[in-house]
Design an enzyme around this catalytic site. Structure first.
Site, PDB file in Angstrom:
ATOM      1  N   THR B  18      34.501  34.250  31.932  1.00 49.23           N
ATOM      2  CA  THR B  18      33.418  34.982  31.095  1.00 49.23           C
ATOM      3  C   THR B  18      33.320  36.456  31.249  1.00 49.23           C
ATOM      4  O   THR B  18      32.794  37.119  30.445  1.00 49.23           O
ATOM      5  CB  THR B  18      32.058  34.564  31.238  1.00 49.23           C
ATOM      6  OG1 THR B  18      31.800  34.788  32.767  1.00 49.23           O
ATOM      7  CG2 THR B  18      31.947  32.961  31.032  1.00 49.23           C
ATOM      8  N   GLY B  19      34.361  37.341  32.046  1.00 47.54           N
ATOM      9  CA  GLY B  19      34.530  38.655  32.106  1.00 47.54           C
ATOM     10  C   GLY B  19      35.288  39.399  31.133  1.00 47.54           C
ATOM     11  O   GLY B  19      35.704  38.469  30.243  1.00 47.54           O
ATOM     12  N   PHE B  20      35.714  40.614  31.233  1.00 42.55           N
ATOM     13  CA  PHE B  20      36.312  41.344  30.310  1.00 42.55           C
ATOM     14  C   PHE B  20      37.656  40.691  29.973  1.00 42.55           C
ATOM     15  O   PHE B  20      38.083  40.467  28.766  1.00 42.55           O
ATOM     16  CB  PHE B  20      36.281  42.830  30.991  1.00 42.55           C
ATOM     17  CG  PHE B  20      37.399  43.680  30.086  1.00 42.55           C
ATOM     18  CD1 PHE B  20      36.627  44.327  28.971  1.00 42.55           C
ATOM     19  CD2 PHE B  20      38.646  43.816  30.268  1.00 42.55           C
ATOM     20  CE1 PHE B  20      37.257  45.133  27.919  1.00 42.55           C
ATOM     21  CE2 PHE B  20      39.263  44.624  29.504  1.00 42.55           C
ATOM     22  CZ  PHE B  20      38.516  45.124  28.344  1.00 42.55           C
ATOM     23  N   LYS B  44      26.529  31.403  34.989  1.00 48.63           N
ATOM     24  CA  LYS B  44      26.702  31.214  33.636  1.00 48.63           C
ATOM     25  C   LYS B  44      26.865  29.809  33.268  1.00 48.63           C
ATOM     26  O   LYS B  44      27.195  29.522  32.117  1.00 48.63           O
ATOM     27  CB  LYS B  44      28.213  31.762  33.166  1.00 48.63           C
ATOM     28  CG  LYS B  44      27.989  33.442  33.633  1.00 48.63           C
ATOM     29  CD  LYS B  44      27.359  34.342  32.558  1.00 48.63           C
ATOM     30  CE  LYS B  44      27.226  35.705  32.850  1.00 48.63           C
ATOM     31  NZ  LYS B  44      28.417  36.588  32.508  1.00 48.63           N
ATOM     32  N   GLU B 100      44.495  42.772  40.001  1.00 50.59           N
ATOM     33  CA  GLU B 100      45.189  43.682  40.682  1.00 50.59           C
ATOM     34  C   GLU B 100      44.327  44.228  41.956  1.00 50.59           C
ATOM     35  O   GLU B 100      43.182  44.058  41.792  1.00 50.59           O
ATOM     36  CB  GLU B 100      45.450  44.739  39.743  1.00 50.59           C
ATOM     37  CG  GLU B 100      46.582  45.834  39.970  1.00 50.59           C
ATOM     38  CD  GLU B 100      46.601  46.745  38.963  1.00 50.59           C
ATOM     39  OE1 GLU B 100      47.050  47.869  39.184  1.00 50.59           O
ATOM     40  OE2 GLU B 100      45.997  46.682  37.824  1.00 50.59           O
ATOM     41  N   GLU B 216      62.301  45.925  40.927  1.00 49.66           N
ATOM     42  CA  GLU B 216      62.068  47.312  41.213  1.00 49.66           C
ATOM     43  C   GLU B 216      62.052  47.620  42.788  1.00 49.66           C
ATOM     44  O   GLU B 216      62.432  46.682  43.440  1.00 49.66           O
ATOM     45  CB  GLU B 216      60.931  47.717  40.589  1.00 49.66           C
ATOM     46  CG  GLU B 216      59.417  46.755  41.293  1.00 49.66           C
ATOM     47  CD  GLU B 216      58.210  46.890  40.474  1.00 49.66           C
ATOM     48  OE1 GLU B 216      58.197  47.313  39.323  1.00 49.66           O
ATOM     49  OE2 GLU B 216      57.255  47.149  41.335  1.00 49.66           O
ATOM     50  N   HIS B 258      53.037  49.571  41.548  1.00 55.86           N
ATOM     51  CA  HIS B 258      52.715  48.191  42.384  1.00 55.86           C
ATOM     52  C   HIS B 258      52.841  48.624  43.828  1.00 55.86           C
ATOM     53  O   HIS B 258      53.504  49.381  44.460  1.00 55.86           O
ATOM     54  CB  HIS B 258      53.740  47.065  42.077  1.00 55.86           C
ATOM     55  CG  HIS B 258      53.717  46.627  40.826  1.00 55.86           C
ATOM     56  ND1 HIS B 258      54.870  46.701  40.011  1.00 55.86           N
ATOM     57  CD2 HIS B 258      52.869  46.658  39.860  1.00 55.86           C
ATOM     58  CE1 HIS B 258      54.725  46.255  38.566  1.00 55.86           C
ATOM     59  NE2 HIS B 258      53.280  46.038  38.618  1.00 55.86           N
TER      60      HIS B 258
END
Lengths: 396, 300
Positions: B18-20, B44, B100, B216, B258
């Site tokens: 339900t978050g962004f 919720k 993240e 990377e 990262h």
């Protein structure tokens, strides 16, 4: 964040791990309250301080003052010495190397240990033991060597409790037994401490009030400090946390970790010379992008600006961030009293990109080139390098 | 051990949906055909989002919709450990977690818990994974415009970076190649899933003929691929691209985007990674735009 030795030792001491008696000097005026001989240690972040004249043994007041005068303000491995740690000499029976860190092979925490500590540890035999954070006692059972288990437990516990990424004690020393009286009954002392804290855990450590600092062996430039402040003043999205000046003539505004790396490699391969590395990502408001734009353009001899990111961004509002770019360009022109007529190459995509590109197509006061998914990052790099070269030839 | 590469029709719950990021990803996942059967956000419970019922706890959700094949988590970084614990305790064996900046200590604890429960974890710090043929779109990878970058095919794309998962897939598409699995493994220091884990599983994946890894600087996960190829455990062709050469001009011990993208001492340098991969028989693309040609040659 990497801690200075004196900060790291405070953490060890609070956890019940013995450190040498000593004090941190902030200036030449600070009085030293310990008997000679003493060890004085420059507080810089980079290693190999002894080889660079940062660690000196002194036997008299005169020697102390002479060396402190020399050390304060001295450049040790490109860092200026602002604090000096003064400690009593500890009589050593044996030195050990001990560290805790995270390891990509076991994908967990490890304890690294060597029976011989001191400088040049890289060449010595270091044994590695995996540590299960859910079962520290049984992990430590497997650690061989003569360091007492209760000390190993304390060190391991403080590594986890303080959310460190690295806790290195080199050397950890066993105090000579006939001197144990002088060292106040302590058998084991941490002579050094290198602690790197996990910035991602900052929100759960109210006690982390460490002053801002750069990276080891490097003094940040004015632009680098200005870029860092953008994120410190506004937590929304990321813009400026990673910024470095480079010697080239093409200003860079790149987005996303992987794309930024690919883009700068590609630009250099195409013969372009980046003037900086920086990155904005997540969903920064346009004010932050405008500020970062001003930072990257705040230098002479810019022959191009490259705005480079993925064309399939996840959440970044492209209209918002590219509006910030235009604001930043216009503000920088006013503030610097100049007119930016160099080429600006933009390759972006994601939410609201159509609106953003429609807006940019109306822009007449800058030389914009708009690229989309049909142009790869490398092709965009070639276009940017070529245009910057043409601009330089035309304008000298 | 549970599988990382799931089947068509797999059923999921969404923790923190339900978050962004969750609420923006949910309709896109559903449009793609992915079955998100319940959401979980404490406080919720009782709401319905995009037709998906929301519950207060994972256990409540599973009591209603039955056991699921996995949980897709949109929890914020300091809540990830708790979310993983809750899912594992409810018997869920497959977790994808996007946040993240999860503290590395939490990741070490999570890895240990996941092992204890014989479960698998993708992430943290993953944009997600996509399989067009299987109608699986898990996470927020290319959430705005999935069809622009991904087309059905036979090449697996594995990347530490979310945007480069999409860019690599787009590059293949622009060169007439499609993607079987596109997986962002995340660029953290100790992720739940590595290139090696996925390549081993892809050996038995009938859909996949060859793989591309976008690597990377930093860590040893590319080197681990070289070891697996060398020892014959990975026999399908692998094409690799490694980014981050320019960082050698910059101060050491700096993190580039990262958490795992950091060079400490000699380890983790891009040219070293390329060398060991090449020595093991992996095709290494010097330029990003060469990847598709190398893949095409490899599957001829």
């Amino acid at each position: 964040m990497i801690l200075y030795e004196y900060e790291g030792k405070e953490i060890l001491q609070k956890a019940g791990i013995a450190i040498p008696n000593g004090q941190t000097l902030h200036s030449l005026e600070d009085r030293v309250n310990f008997p000679f001989p003493l060890i004085i240690k420059a507080q810089v972040l980079s290693g190999k301080r002894a080889d660079n004249g940062g660690i000196i043994k002194v036997s008299s007041e005169m020697e102390l003052v002479e060396n402190l005068e020399e050390l304060f303000g001295k450049i040790v491995n490109k860092e200026t010495v602002e604090k000096v740690l003064v400690e009593e000499v500890v009589e050593i029976e044996q030195e050990y190397y001990l560290s805790l860190s995270y390891d990509t092979d076991t994908r967990g925490s490890i304890l690294s240990f060597s029976q011989s500590g001191g400088t040049g540890i890289e060449e010595r035999g270091v044994r590695i033991f995996p540590i299960d954070p859910l079962n520290i006692p049984s992990s430590l059972e497997l650690v061989e060597g003569d360091i007492p288990k209760d000390l190993l437990t304390k060190i391991t516990q403080v590594f986890f409790d303080s959310d460190a990424l690295l806790l290195e004690i080199n050397p950890l020393v066993k105090v000579a037994s006939d001197k144990s009286q002088e060292s106040r009954g302590r058998k084991w002392v941490a002579l050094d401490a290198k602690i790197k804290l996990d910035d991602y855990a900052k929100a759960r450590h109210e006690d982390w009030n460490f002053p801002p600092r750069g990276v080891p062996g490097y003094s940040p430039t004015a632009n680098e400090m200005a870029a860092k402040r953008i994120d410190e003043e506004d937590y929304r999205g990321t813009a400026g946390s990673a910024y470095f000046d480079l010697p080239g003539d093409i200003a860079i505004l790149s987005s996303g970790g992987g794309v930024s790396l690919t883009a700068l490699d590609a630009l250099i391969k195409a013969g372009g010379k980046p003037a900086n590395f920086t990155e904005y990502s997540g969903n920064p408001p346009k004010e932050k992008v405008a500020k970062l734009t001003k930072v990257v353009l705040n230098k002479p001899n810019i022959h191009g600006l490259w705005v480079i990111g993925t064309v399939v961004a996840n959440f970044t509002d492209i209209f918002e961030t590219l509006s910030g770019l235009m604001d930043g360009l216009r503000q920088a022109q006013t503030e610097l009293g100049t007119k930016f007529d160099f080429p600006i190459v933009i390759r972006r995509g994601g939410p609201r990109v159509d609106e953003a590109y429609t807006m940019l197509k109306e822009v007449k006061d800058f030389d914009l080139t708009l690229l989309g998914p049909e142009t790869s990052v490398s092709q965009a790099a070639e276009i940017m390098a070529q245009k910057a070269k043409e601009y330089e030839q035309k304008h000298g | 051990m549970a599988k990382r590469l799931l089947d068509k029709g797999a059923r999921f719950i969404g923790q923190g949906i339900t978050g962004f990021e969750g609420s923006r990803s949910l309709p896109k996942m559903l449009e793609f055909g992915t079955q998100i059967v319940a959401g979980v956000t404490p406080g919720k419970g009782g709401q319905v989002l995009e037709g998906v019922p929301i519950f207060n706890t994972v256990k409540e959700a599973l009591a209603q919709v039955g056991q699921v094949d996995g949980s897709i988590q949109f929890a914020p970084p300091l809540r990830v450990l708790g979310a993983v614990q809750e899912a594992l305790e409810a018997g869920i064996k497959w977790i994808l977690t996007g946040a993240e900046k999860v503290p590395t200590k939490d990741e070490a604890i999570i890895n240990s818990l996941v092992k204890q429960h014989e479960a698998v974890l993708i992430g943290p710090n993953t944009a997600g994974m996509i399989n067009v043929a299987k109608e699986l779109k898990l996470g927020f990878l290319a959430v705005a415009d999935t069809n622009k970058a991904f087309t059905e095919g036979e090449i697996a794309v594995l990347s530490k970076s979310g945007s480069m998962t999409a860019e690599t897939s787009l590059h293949l598409k622009n060169n007439g190649l499609g993607v079987s699995w596109a997986v962002c493994v995340g660029g953290d220091i100790i992720p739940g899933t590595t290139f090696g884990d996925l390549l081993l599983e892809l050996e038995a994946d009938p859909q996949t003929k060859a793989s591309v890894i976008f690597g990377e600087l930093g860590g040893t996960y590319e080197e681990q691929v070289a070891e697996l190829v060398k020892s014959g455990k990975i026999s399908k062709p692998v094409v690799a691209f490694i980014a981050g050469d320019f960082t050698l001009q910059l101060p050491k011990q700096v993190q580039f985007g990262h958490a795992g993208a950091i060079i400490e001492g000699e380890r983790g340098k891009p040219d070293h990674k390329r060398q060991v991969l090449r020595d093991a028989g992996v095709k290494v693309a010097e330029n990003f735009d060469d990847i598709a040609d190398l893949v095409a040659q490899a599957i001829k």
